[in-house]
Scaffold this active site. Structure first.
Site, short mmCIF file in Angstrom:
data_model
loop_
_atom_site.label_atom_id
_atom_site.label_comp_id
_atom_site.label_asym_id
_atom_site.label_seq_id
_atom_site.Cartn_x
_atom_site.Cartn_y
_atom_site.Cartn_z
N TYR A 1 0.83 -1.21 0.00
CA TYR A 1 0.00 0.00 0.00
C TYR A 1 0.86 1.25 0.00
O TYR A 1 1.91 1.29 0.65
CB TYR A 1 -0.86 0.05 1.27
CG TYR A 1 -2.08 -0.85 1.24
CD1 TYR A 1 -3.26 -0.42 0.64
CD2 TYR A 1 -2.04 -2.11 1.81
CE1 TYR A 1 -4.37 -1.23 0.64
CE2 TYR A 1 -3.15 -2.93 1.81
CZ TYR A 1 -4.32 -2.49 1.22
OH TYR A 1 -5.42 -3.30 1.21
N TYR B 1 -0.98 -10.03 0.43
CA TYR B 1 0.10 -9.57 1.31
C TYR B 1 -0.03 -10.20 2.69
O TYR B 1 -1.11 -10.54 3.13
CB TYR B 1 0.12 -8.04 1.39
CG TYR B 1 -1.15 -7.38 1.91
CD1 TYR B 1 -1.40 -7.27 3.27
CD2 TYR B 1 -2.08 -6.85 1.03
CE1 TYR B 1 -2.55 -6.65 3.75
CE2 TYR B 1 -3.25 -6.24 1.49
CZ TYR B 1 -3.48 -6.14 2.84
OH TYR B 1 -4.61 -5.55 3.30
N ARG C 1 -3.48 -11.83 3.49
CA ARG C 1 -4.75 -11.36 2.94
C ARG C 1 -4.87 -11.84 1.50
O ARG C 1 -3.93 -11.72 0.72
CB ARG C 1 -4.82 -9.82 2.93
CG ARG C 1 -4.89 -9.12 4.27
CD ARG C 1 -5.98 -9.61 5.21
NE ARG C 1 -7.27 -9.96 4.66
CZ ARG C 1 -8.22 -9.11 4.26
NH1 ARG C 1 -8.02 -7.82 4.33
NH2 ARG C 1 -9.38 -9.54 3.78
N HIS D 1 -7.58 -8.31 -2.67
CA HIS D 1 -8.85 -7.66 -2.36
C HIS D 1 -8.81 -6.17 -2.66
O HIS D 1 -7.74 -5.55 -2.69
CB HIS D 1 -9.22 -7.86 -0.88
CG HIS D 1 -8.25 -7.22 0.06
ND1 HIS D 1 -7.06 -7.81 0.40
CD2 HIS D 1 -8.26 -6.03 0.71
CE1 HIS D 1 -6.39 -7.02 1.23
NE2 HIS D 1 -7.08 -5.92 1.43
N HIS E 1 -10.75 -2.68 -1.26
CA HIS E 1 -11.63 -2.11 -0.24
C HIS E 1 -12.66 -1.19 -0.92
O HIS E 1 -12.29 -0.38 -1.77
CB HIS E 1 -10.82 -1.29 0.76
CG HIS E 1 -9.84 -2.11 1.56
ND1 HIS E 1 -10.16 -2.63 2.79
CD2 HIS E 1 -8.57 -2.49 1.31
CE1 HIS E 1 -9.11 -3.29 3.27
NE2 HIS E 1 -8.13 -3.23 2.38
FE FE Z 1 -6.25 -4.33 2.59
#
Ligand code: FE
Lengths: 199, 245
Positions: free
Chosen positions: B111, B150, B160, B163, B165
């Site tokens: 991110y 990740y 995770r 995905h 959000h």
């Molecule tokens: Fe996330």
């Protein structure tokens, strides 16, 4: 067997996660260049009618730690108790604000106008209040509560009246600190746990 | 959708179709889930109204995450995808002109956030957020890259699944929803403790977007379809003052 209901089921919530700021307050995450400004940076603009106030507080987890990653949204009526989009609403009040707990101190600040009393469908009045919605890592479904004010008459408010354990009413009331400042702390769990709403 | 519909009370939320707020498999919930019951009441005008955002706030590249970070200068690295779908409410009505915001990791699972320190490098051409308004029929679409999986600190080796959000407003503050979209066929979905906070299998499936070749563009991008359902409004032919109110 029975006839099939044609209603749909609401999509399940999932946590906003630790990086919610990227999508909701990009400047906070370090993505300031992506949009001209963050959405909902202020619920009021120049010339908003009513008393401008500042509400400061923290969101505490069950250990008493002020969360550094909470993101909050507020929705409120204008000084006359009218919501944006309704007839005669104050054009200088969007009523919506997004704000984050500070990454270092965990404190948030909301600067807005004090909302007016809001009429229910049946004509009864709700005491002045601001709806609050909280999301963060570890919160699977956004939490809703309301900010009421210690210097208003909250005695007949139809929501506060429904809180059975009277001491818990205090968890939804911002404390006037003199002048235009109020303090409103949110406790997610344990001692002094805030009343969260399902409305 | 009429203005009249927008003033009706909301259908109470069925909490059983949402994740459990407290779930030891997802450790952070253990200190952040309320321990006392929520106060359940019929919605008031406060919950039945909400902010409405106009086209004025949306820039032309806002729903194109491949290009929006560089203002169109250079495309992001990754598998190019279109994500599209509709926002409906529980009664099946489209939710028109509502704001849909997304954020995601880059193709390597990193991110662009001050707090993300994962080894995978930042992509200089990828920011990771976008937004759009639904049209009058509730349709929305984004062009983006498929985010990478990740690892995250939870149990010893939790990852995770890929995905995106999603944040959706609807037309009432009480409809406000944040959720996550997953990708068909990802084996990490069934191993994810965040997904597993949802106990209703059908509700998990509703978060998994299928590959949609009907919207894929040859020689350009694949497509995934993700519909979102918000709370609906209750028809009120008989208004009674609730007991005790
Ligand atoms: Fe996330």
């Amino acid at each position: 067997m029975t006839q099939k209901l044609t209603t749909l089921t609401e999509t399940a919530s999932q946590t906003a996660g630790p990086y919610v700021h990227i999508g909701c307050i990009p400047t906070f995450a370090g993505l300031g260049a992506i949009y001209p400004e963050d959405l909902g940076g202020s619920p009021i603009s120049e010339g908003a009618k009513g008393k401008v106030i500042t509400i400061t507080g923290s969101v505490y987890d069950g250990t008493g730690w002020a969360m550094r990653d909470a993101l909050l949204e507020s929705w409120q009526a204008d000084a006359s108790g009218i919501y944006a989009g309704q007839p005669n609403a104050d054009p200088a009040v969007t009523g919506f604000c997004r704000f984050a707990a500070d990454g270092t101190t965990g404190e948030f600040t909301l600067r807005t106008v004090k909302p007016g009393r809001v009429a229910m469908r049946d004509g009864r009045m709700q005491a002045p209040h601001i709806a609050i919605w909280i999301v963060a890592r570890g919160i699977n479904v956004g939490l809703s509560t309301r900010i009421y004010f210690s210097d208003e008459d909250n005695a007949t408010d139809p929501v506060l009246s429904r809180i059975e354990q009277r001491p818990r009413v205090e968890t939804m009331i911002a404390r006037a600190q003199g002048g235009e400042s109020y303090r409103f702390d949110i406790r997610l769990q344990g001692d002094g746990e805030t009343v969260f709403l399902d409305m | 959708m009429t203005d009249d519909y927008d003033t009706l009370p909301l259908i109470p939320r069925n909490r059983a179709v949402h994740p459990d707020p407290y779930d030891p498999g997802y450790k952070t919930t253990m200190t952040r889930a309320p321990s006392l019951p929520l106060l359940s009441l019929d919605s008031t005008v406060t919950e039945q109204t909400g902010p409405v955002f106009g086209h004025g706030v949306i820039g032309t590249l806002d729903n194109n995450l491949i290009l929006n970070w560089t203002k169109g200068e250079a495309p992001a690295v990754g598998e190019r995808i279109l994500v599209h779908g509709r926002v409906l409410d529980e009664t099946g009505r489209p939710v028109p002109e509502t704001l849909v915001e997304i954020w995601q990791a880059n193709a390597g699972g990193r991110y662009r956030h001050l707090k993300d320190t994962y080894f995978a490098p930042l992509d200089p051409n990828f920011g990771g957020c976008g937004r759009t308004l639904t049209d009058v029929q509730g349709h929305y679409q984004f062009l983006t890259i498929r985010p990478g999986a990740y690892p995250w600190p939870n149990r010893g080796n939790d990852w995770r699944p890929m995905h995106i959000h999603f944040s959706v407003f609807g037309r009432a503050f009480g409809q406000r929803l944040i959720t996550q979209m997953y990708f068909e066929g990802d084996p990490l979905i069934d191993r994810c403790p965040i997904v597993a906070t949802i106990k209703d299998r059908g509700q998990i499936e509703q978060l998994v977007a299928p590959l949609d070749m009907s919207r894929a563009k040859p020689m350009d991008f694949l497509a995934y379809k993700f519909d979102i359902v918000l709370r609906g409004r209750r028809q009120t032919f008989f208004e009674n003052r609730p007991e005790g109110m």
